[in-house]
Design a protein around this motif. Structure first.
Motif, PDB file in Angstrom:
ATOM      1  N   ASP A 179       0.853  -1.185   0.000  1.00  0.00           N
ATOM      2  CA  ASP A 179       0.000   0.000   0.000  1.00  0.00           C
ATOM      3  C   ASP A 179       0.893   1.239   0.000  1.00  0.00           C
ATOM      4  OD1 ASP A 179      -2.059   1.781   0.149  1.00  0.00           O
ATOM      5  OD2 ASP A 179      -2.512   1.407   2.261  1.00  0.00           O
ATOM      6  N   THR A 180       1.271   1.674  -1.181  1.00  0.00           N
ATOM      7  CA  THR A 180       2.154   2.828  -1.338  1.00  0.00           C
ATOM      8  C   THR A 180       1.486   3.880  -2.221  1.00  0.00           C
ATOM      9  OG1 THR A 180       3.219   1.865  -3.286  1.00  0.00           O
ATOM     10  CG2 THR A 180       4.177   1.338  -1.137  1.00  0.00           C
ATOM     11  N   LYS A 181       2.140   4.990  -2.325  1.00  0.00           N
ATOM     12  CA  LYS A 181       1.623   6.061  -3.178  1.00  0.00           C
ATOM     13  C   LYS A 181       1.546   5.596  -4.631  1.00  0.00           C
ATOM     14  CE  LYS A 181       2.596  10.812  -4.642  1.00  0.00           C
ATOM     15  NZ  LYS A 181       3.512  11.977  -4.488  1.00  0.00           N
ATOM     16  N   LYS A 182       2.540   4.866  -5.092  1.00  0.00           N
ATOM     17  CA  LYS A 182       2.539   4.380  -6.467  1.00  0.00           C
ATOM     18  C   LYS A 182       1.388   3.418  -6.729  1.00  0.00           C
ATOM     19  CE  LYS A 182       7.521   4.854  -7.198  1.00  0.00           C
ATOM     20  NZ  LYS A 182       8.792   4.122  -7.508  1.00  0.00           N
ATOM     21  N   SER A 183       1.086   2.578  -5.737  1.00  0.00           N
ATOM     22  CA  SER A 183      -0.015   1.635  -5.926  1.00  0.00           C
ATOM     23  C   SER A 183      -1.368   2.348  -5.936  1.00  0.00           C
ATOM     24  CB  SER A 183       0.014   0.573  -4.827  1.00  0.00           C
ATOM     25  OG  SER A 183      -0.121   1.157  -3.546  1.00  0.00           O
ATOM     26  N   ARG A 184      -1.477   3.469  -5.218  1.00  0.00           N
ATOM     27  CA  ARG A 184      -2.716   4.245  -5.269  1.00  0.00           C
ATOM     28  C   ARG A 184      -2.855   4.939  -6.627  1.00  0.00           C
ATOM     29  NH1 ARG A 184      -5.369   5.026  -0.326  1.00  0.00           N
ATOM     30  NH2 ARG A 184      -4.684   3.379   1.093  1.00  0.00           N
ATOM     31  N   ILE A 185      -1.727   5.347  -7.186  1.00  0.00           N
ATOM     32  CA  ILE A 185      -1.766   5.959  -8.522  1.00  0.00           C
ATOM     33  C   ILE A 185      -2.247   4.949  -9.557  1.00  0.00           C
ATOM     34  CG2 ILE A 185      -0.323   6.961 -10.345  1.00  0.00           C
ATOM     35  CD1 ILE A 185       1.365   8.236  -8.164  1.00  0.00           C
ATOM     36  N   ASP A 186      -1.916   3.674  -9.353  1.00  0.00           N
ATOM     37  CA  ASP A 186      -2.410   2.630 -10.255  1.00  0.00           C
ATOM     38  C   ASP A 186      -3.928   2.588 -10.256  1.00  0.00           C
ATOM     39  OD1 ASP A 186       0.119   1.763 -11.056  1.00  0.00           O
ATOM     40  OD2 ASP A 186       0.323   0.454  -9.307  1.00  0.00           O
ATOM     41  N   LEU A 187      -4.548   2.727  -9.089  1.00  0.00           N
ATOM     42  CA  LEU A 187      -6.012   2.751  -9.026  1.00  0.00           C
ATOM     43  C   LEU A 187      -6.572   3.924  -9.813  1.00  0.00           C
ATOM     44  CD1 LEU A 187      -6.637   1.930  -5.239  1.00  0.00           C
ATOM     45  CD2 LEU A 187      -6.783   0.366  -7.176  1.00  0.00           C
ATOM     46  N   GLU A 188      -5.898   5.051  -9.701  1.00  0.00           N
ATOM     47  CA  GLU A 188      -6.361   6.242 -10.414  1.00  0.00           C
ATOM     48  C   GLU A 188      -6.269   6.041 -11.918  1.00  0.00           C
ATOM     49  OE1 GLU A 188      -5.891  11.065  -9.779  1.00  0.00           O
ATOM     50  OE2 GLU A 188      -4.264   9.720  -9.193  1.00  0.00           O
ATOM     51  N   ARG A 189      -5.216   5.435 -12.383  1.00  0.00           N
ATOM     52  CA  ARG A 189      -5.069   5.200 -13.816  1.00  0.00           C
ATOM     53  C   ARG A 189      -6.052   4.150 -14.313  1.00  0.00           C
ATOM     54  NH1 ARG A 189       1.539   5.235 -14.700  1.00  0.00           N
ATOM     55  NH2 ARG A 189       1.825   7.474 -14.294  1.00  0.00           N
ATOM     56  N   MET A 190      -6.372   3.169 -13.467  1.00  0.00           N
ATOM     57  CA  MET A 190      -7.351   2.148 -13.855  1.00  0.00           C
ATOM     58  C   MET A 190      -8.782   2.636 -13.696  1.00  0.00           C
ATOM     59  SD  MET A 190      -5.471  -1.107 -12.014  1.00  0.00           S
ATOM     60  CE  MET A 190      -6.792  -2.254 -12.416  1.00  0.00           C
ATOM     61  N   ASN A 191      -8.948   3.800 -13.034  1.00  0.00           N
ATOM     62  CA  ASN A 191     -10.264   4.404 -12.838  1.00  0.00           C
ATOM     63  C   ASN A 191     -11.189   3.471 -12.052  1.00  0.00           C
ATOM     64  OD1 ASN A 191     -12.136   6.474 -13.007  1.00  0.00           O
ATOM     65  ND2 ASN A 191     -12.981   5.749 -14.952  1.00  0.00           N
ATOM     66  N   ILE A 192     -10.681   2.928 -10.978  1.00  0.00           N
ATOM     67  CA  ILE A 192     -11.480   2.067 -10.097  1.00  0.00           C
ATOM     68  C   ILE A 192     -11.244   2.491  -8.651  1.00  0.00           C
ATOM     69  CG2 ILE A 192     -11.457   0.095 -11.665  1.00  0.00           C
ATOM     70  CD1 ILE A 192      -9.256  -1.133  -9.940  1.00  0.00           C
ATOM     71  N   ARG A 193     -12.205   2.195  -7.792  1.00  0.00           N
ATOM     72  CA  ARG A 193     -12.135   2.447  -6.356  1.00  0.00           C
ATOM     73  C   ARG A 193     -11.704   3.891  -6.061  1.00  0.00           C
ATOM     74  NH1 ARG A 193      -9.052  -2.949  -4.285  1.00  0.00           N
ATOM     75  NH2 ARG A 193      -9.629  -2.166  -2.236  1.00  0.00           N
ATOM     76  N   PRO A 194     -12.530   4.847  -6.463  1.00  0.00           N
ATOM     77  CA  PRO A 194     -12.147   6.260  -6.322  1.00  0.00           C
ATOM     78  C   PRO A 194     -11.946   6.709  -4.875  1.00  0.00           C
ATOM     79  CG  PRO A 194     -14.460   6.030  -6.920  1.00  0.00           C
ATOM     80  CD  PRO A 194     -13.864   4.679  -7.062  1.00  0.00           C
ATOM     81  N   ASP A 195     -12.519   6.001  -3.917  1.00  0.00           N
ATOM     82  CA  ASP A 195     -12.360   6.403  -2.513  1.00  0.00           C
ATOM     83  C   ASP A 195     -10.934   6.192  -2.012  1.00  0.00           C
ATOM     84  OD1 ASP A 195     -13.087   3.676  -2.978  1.00  0.00           O
ATOM     85  OD2 ASP A 195     -13.216   3.384  -0.812  1.00  0.00           O
ATOM     86  N   LEU A 196     -10.114   5.460  -2.769  1.00  0.00           N
ATOM     87  CA  LEU A 196      -8.734   5.211  -2.361  1.00  0.00           C
ATOM     88  C   LEU A 196      -7.729   6.004  -3.184  1.00  0.00           C
ATOM     89  CD1 LEU A 196      -8.791   1.339  -1.794  1.00  0.00           C
ATOM     90  CD2 LEU A 196      -9.112   3.147  -0.113  1.00  0.00           C
ATOM     91  N   HIS A 197      -8.209   6.849  -4.099  1.00  0.00           N
ATOM     92  CA  HIS A 197      -7.275   7.616  -4.912  1.00  0.00           C
ATOM     93  C   HIS A 197      -6.551   8.644  -4.045  1.00  0.00           C
ATOM     94  CE1 HIS A 197      -9.726   6.807  -8.845  1.00  0.00           C
ATOM     95  NE2 HIS A 197      -9.254   5.701  -8.270  1.00  0.00           N
ATOM     96  N   PRO A 198      -5.278   8.916  -4.334  1.00  0.00           N
ATOM     97  CA  PRO A 198      -4.546   9.933  -3.551  1.00  0.00           C
ATOM     98  C   PRO A 198      -5.168  11.314  -3.728  1.00  0.00           C
ATOM     99  CG  PRO A 198      -3.272   9.229  -5.463  1.00  0.00           C
ATOM    100  CD  PRO A 198      -4.437   8.312  -5.380  1.00  0.00           C
ATOM    101  N   VAL A 199      -5.178  12.066  -2.651  1.00  0.00           N
ATOM    102  CA  VAL A 199      -5.785  13.405  -2.647  1.00  0.00           C
ATOM    103  C   VAL A 199      -4.685  14.435  -2.371  1.00  0.00           C
ATOM    104  CG1 VAL A 199      -7.493  14.908  -1.572  1.00  0.00           C
ATOM    105  CG2 VAL A 199      -7.969  12.454  -1.824  1.00  0.00           C
ATOM    106  N   THR A 200      -4.674  15.507  -3.173  1.00  0.00           N
ATOM    107  CA  THR A 200      -3.671  16.561  -2.998  1.00  0.00           C
ATOM    108  C   THR A 200      -4.307  17.747  -2.298  1.00  0.00           C
ATOM    109  OG1 THR A 200      -2.539  15.860  -5.015  1.00  0.00           O
ATOM    110  CG2 THR A 200      -2.031  18.056  -4.169  1.00  0.00           C
ATOM    111  N   LEU A 201      -3.754  18.120  -1.134  1.00  0.00           N
ATOM    112  CA  LEU A 201      -4.240  19.266  -0.361  1.00  0.00           C
ATOM    113  C   LEU A 201      -3.040  20.093   0.063  1.00  0.00           C
ATOM    114  CD1 LEU A 201      -6.892  17.540   1.963  1.00  0.00           C
ATOM    115  CD2 LEU A 201      -7.344  18.957  -0.045  1.00  0.00           C
TER     116      LEU A 201
END
Length: 934
Positions: A587-609
């Motif tokens: 469970d790393t930042k890179k693995s969360r970016i994979d979810l974002e690129r696959m467009n799945i499980r949006p609740d786990l996408h990294p958030v920039t604040l």
């Protein structure tokens, strides 16, 4: 009843009168014919004729433990049974200088077995070749007393026992030499004891089997043997075979022999297989799978498996003789320098015989070292070059066979052999099978139908899509939102046969060797094939050398997936991800970016604040309190000595680190399910506990094919649930492989006979033989040869502590005195601390009662033979079931039950013990026997 014609009494129920009467007759005859100082060799399962006891103690041992299983099948020579053929003493029956004791007789039998000398020829004198001279010299040593008047030891027996103790306790050569010199001074001057350790070693080696050296091309291209034995240069890479000095001249020994750059050490297999039959101590064990195995449809031994039975159906001639050997092969590399260097790798090749009982076939003393593949580099894809001598032997064993003497039957027969499978970790799996274990098609079962894709963020391949293995009507197939956003309707991958795999390999060509020019040639060949539209690209590196064996194509499974390493990798990923261990978590930042690129499980996408990236917690993310509670449970566990590492010592700064492979095994199957109960998210903990239970059931020692079929379906559902929980980067090839483990267990049999645990321990033992860092392979070869020789000799030693029979360091026995009464109360124990008062509560008492009733042999016999008596009394006295009468139960039990029992069934003391557990007796009578409905 003739005592020696009808030996069936040894298998009777030991609590019955018939057994005890036959035992008394047996002891009367044994003490009349074989007693020494009013003692005989105790044939019970523990003593196994190694220790001499008086009559009363022998009788107690035989009632408690029964006769040794191996001795039941042999001639009872220790207890007065005459030999069918008295060939043991033909060389020394008139000798006056050999003490008449069984120890020296066994030493002489050992020499005969070692040299295949069983039947003397009265018509001709054996030719005095080197082997015959060695044989008769050893016979002389076995007959020569250690010193004049010594009746206990001969020169050979004392030498063998001393050398065995050296190996058993790891005494150094220098230290052992000092002891030899001390003994030499203490004994009479005319003693026959060798003067030094080297002399002893020379005598011992005469009993062993040798190995041969085969020169190898320095680049692993070819072996310099057969037609290439006279070459000075490699015919493939043109590399010189010999070591040279700086000026280019070839280095020679004092004898004029040239020194090769690289040497393969080959331990011939056929002589070692023949010795298993020639030895009177092991010959009968090689038929265990046919004569002694219980055939009740359960999987306990490879002989129960579908693969074994299908092999017998295809080759009925081979299966017609149970003595024909079935083999397994394993190989792995190790670094003999330990932490000093990571650049050296030695690869031993080990064989195990599956004819033996399941408790012996994976023992180190029965492993057969076949090859020592030298370093400094591992063989990799070129391992087939080194396997050629072994494959030639396997071909000879299959096609021609070898004449072998069977000591248990006293006859010569034609021995054949077959290799059933290989056992390796996943990288070595690729080396031996030729399959590419890296890349998009890394799974050898899914083959070209593997489903994988590349994760751009994590920079790794991901193996998902386990939904395609579900039933067609399963709801997960249409649940796109919880998975990868797609509906899964594809069928499962097909199961490939050996013939189909051979067709895939038709166009696979490879040139062996590590020379740069050879690498370039192989790359150009693969490139040309990819450009050819008519050639399908397949993930094979080579056509395995094992396909030279006629039967290899038709085996159901040729190479095993190692459960040990698969379980370790899965455990490592789960623990690393749950506890967020740096370098281990998925469970790393890179693995969360994979979810974002696959467009799945949006609740786990990294958030920039505020220019900072925030990673939302996942369902498997543990809070600080949960981590502390789970680690606290693991740290509080106390296990028996040698069972596992102290987990408390592995918990460092809130993380679990430096776990060994066996620690992961214990965690997955025993400890982790307990800790997971502290997780707040029960959906996650439930799935992980199911995964732990899967591995526990997979590793069971007794199961049915139906059990593994259920596991096949369970693991698919478990992995689908894991896909909904963990991130795609979690699912590498090692997480995917458990899908295929139940199939292998169903086809090949129990896991514990096909995994790397015993092989890894044997590799560690070989590593310990390295004494000379400049001659690594030679040190290992010499150490293995000495150990093999001592393993053979130890089977003939009496009253000597061996690795197989020595007590553990936590053994509680202090003497041979046996306490009377029930067997479960006769066990002696050693206090761990000073005496203190302890008052157990009702729950602990009930547990103790349950354990005693479940593990006491006399209770089981009583329940089987006399339960009808007790049930009739219960029916006539229903009020005793009432809780109000529990305190009256002991008196009621003695008054109403004892008078109905035979006088020799239970003593008054035994009845006192049995009557102390009213609740458990009532449960047995009501639930198990169905006597009374409560």
């Amino acid at each position: 009843m003739d005592l020696f014609l009808d030996k069936s009494w040894v298998k009777l129920n030991r609590a019955r009168e018939e057994y005890r009467n036959a035992l008394v007759t047996f002891l009367d005859h044994a003490f009349a014919t074989s007693a020494v100082e009013n003692k005989i060799a105790c044939p019970c399962g523990n003593c196994a004729n190694r220790f001499y006891h008086e009559r009363e103690l022998v009788m107690k041992h035989m009632i408690m433990k029964g006769m040794d299983i191996d001795y039941q099948k042999c001639i009872w020579v220790f207890h007065g049974e005459p030999r069918v053929c008295d060939d043991d003493n033909f060389l020394y029956n008139n000798s006056t200088d050999v003490p008449n004791n069984s120890c020296n007789n066994d030493i002489l039998r050992m020499v005969e077995d070692a040299f295949e000398f069983h039947e003397p020829s009265s018509s001709s004198t054996p030719s005095m070749n080197d082997e015959a001279k060695t044989f008769f010299k050893l016979i002389d040593d076995a007959k020569q007393p250690l010193y004049p008047g010594c009746e206990e030891f001969s020169k050979l027996s004392f030498t063998v026992e001393m050398y065995h103790l050296k190996c058993l306790y790891g005494v150094s050569n220098v230290g052992f030499d000092a002891f030899v010199k001390l003994f030499k001074r203490a004994l009479p001057k005319d003693s026959a004891l060798p003067n030094s350790f080297n002399q002893m070693q020379t005598i011992i080696k005469k009993l062993g089997l040798d190995y041969r050296k085969i020169d190898v091309c320095p680049n692993d291209c070819v072996l310099f043997w057969k037609e290439k034995i006279g070459l000075d240069k490699c015919p493939v890479c043109d590399e010189l075979r010999w070591k040279t000095t700086d000026d280019g001249s070839v280095i020679k020994l004092a004898s004029g022999q040239k020194v090769p750059k690289k040497v393969l050490r080959h331990f011939p297999l056929i002589p070692r297989l023949k010795r298993l039959f020639i030895s009177s101590k092991t010959a009968h064990l090689m038929r265990w799978h046919a004569d002694e195995r219980e055939d009740d449809g359960k999987l306990r031994h490879p002989a129960d498996s579908t693969a074994w039975k299908c092999f017998d159906e295809r080759y009925p001639t081979f299966a017609s003789d149970a003595r024909n050997v079935r083999l397994g092969l394993s190989s792995d590399g190790f670094n003999p320098f330990g932490m000093m260097s990571s650049q050296y790798s030695i690869w031993p090749v080990v064989l195990m015989a599956y004819n033996l009982p399941p408790w012996l076939c994976m023992k180190q003393s029965y492993f057969m070292l076949s090859l020592i593949i030298p370093g400094p580099k591992g063989p990799g894809n070129d391992i087939d070059v080194f396997l050629e001598p072994l494959i030639d032997e396997l071909q000879l064993l299959w096609e021609v066979g070898v004449d072998t003497f069977d000591a248990s039957k006293g006859e010569t027969f034609r021995l054949y052999g077959a290799l059933l499978w290989t056992i390796n970790d996943f990288p070595a799996y690729g080396n031996l099978s030729g399959w590419k274990t890296k890349g998009k098609c890394a799974c050898p079962y899914c083959n070209i139908d593997s489903c994988s894709f590349y994760l751009e963020g994590s920079k790794k391949l991901c193996y998902l899509y386990h939904r395609r293995l579900l039933d067609d009507d399963h709801s997960f197939r249409h649940d796109s939102r919880s998975f990868n956003g797609q509906v899964e309707l594809r069928p499962p991958p097909k199961l490939w046969t050996g013939s189909e795999l051979l067709k895939q390999m038709e166009n696979v060509d490879v040139v062996y060797g590590k020379h740069p020019s050879i690498h370039k040639l192989n790359k150009e060949t693969r490139k040309r094939k990819r450009e050819d539209d008519f050639v399908e690209e397949v993930p094979w590196k080579k056509k395995s050398l094992f396909f030279r064996l006629e039967y290899w194509e038709h085996l159901l499974v040729r190479h095993n997936l190692d459960v040990m390493h698969v379980e370790k990798n899965v455990s490592e990923k789960i623990i690393g991800t749950l506890f967020g261990i740096d370098g281990k978590t998925k469970d790393t930042k890179k693995s969360r970016i994979d979810l974002e690129r696959m467009n799945i499980r949006p609740d786990l996408h990294p958030v920039t604040l505020n220019n900072k990236t925030y990673i939302p917690p996942a369902c498997f993310t543990l809070s600080k309190k949960e981590k502390e509670e789970m680690l606290g449970i693991l740290a509080s566990v106390r296990v028996p000595d040698g069972y596992a590492t102290n987990i408390r010592r592995r918990i460092i700064d809130g993380e679990i680190r430096n776990l060994k492979i066996h620690d992961h095994h214990i965690l997955m199957q025993q400890l982790l399910p307990l800790a997971l109960r502290k997780m707040k998210n029960k959906d996650v903990s439930y799935v992980l506990i199911e995964l732990c239970n899967f591995f526990k059931e997979l590793c069971s020692k007794v199961a049915t094919p139906e059990d593994f079929e259920k596991l096949e379906k369970r693991i698919v559902v478990i992995l689908c649930h894991l896909e909904r929980i963990f991130l795609p980067s979690f699912f590498d090839i090692m997480v995917h492989l458990p899908v295929h483990l139940p199939y292998e267990a169903k086809i090949l049999g129990p896991v514990f006979q096909r995994w790397m645990y015993p092989v890894e321990r044997y590799m560690r033992k070989l590593e310990s033989y390295v004494g000379n860092k400049s001659q690594l392979e030679a040190s290992i070869a010499e150490g293995a040869l000495a150990e093999e020789c001592l393993g053979f000799c130890s089977r003939y030693l009496q009253d000597v502590q061996l690795r197989e029979n020595r007590s553990s360091r936590n053994n509680d026995d202090t003497d041979d005195v046996v306490v009377g009464g029930l067997s479960i109360f006769s066990l002696k124990c050693r206090a761990m601390s000073k005496k203190r008062e302890f008052r157990p509560d009702y729950y602990v008492i009930e547990q103790a009662h349950s354990y005693i009733l479940s593990n006491c042999e006399e209770v089981q016999v009583y329940a089987q033979e006399h339960y009808q008596i007790v049930s009739d009394i219960y029916r006539n006295t229903p009020e005793i079931i009432d809780d109000a009468h529990r305190k009256e139960f002991p008196k009621w039990f003695a008054d109403n039950v004892a008078k109905h029992l035979p006088s020799d069934s239970c003593t008054a003391n035994d009845l006192k013990y049995l009557s102390m557990f009213p609740s458990m007796w009532m449960n047995i009578m009501t639930k198990e026997r169905g006597v009374v409905s409560m």
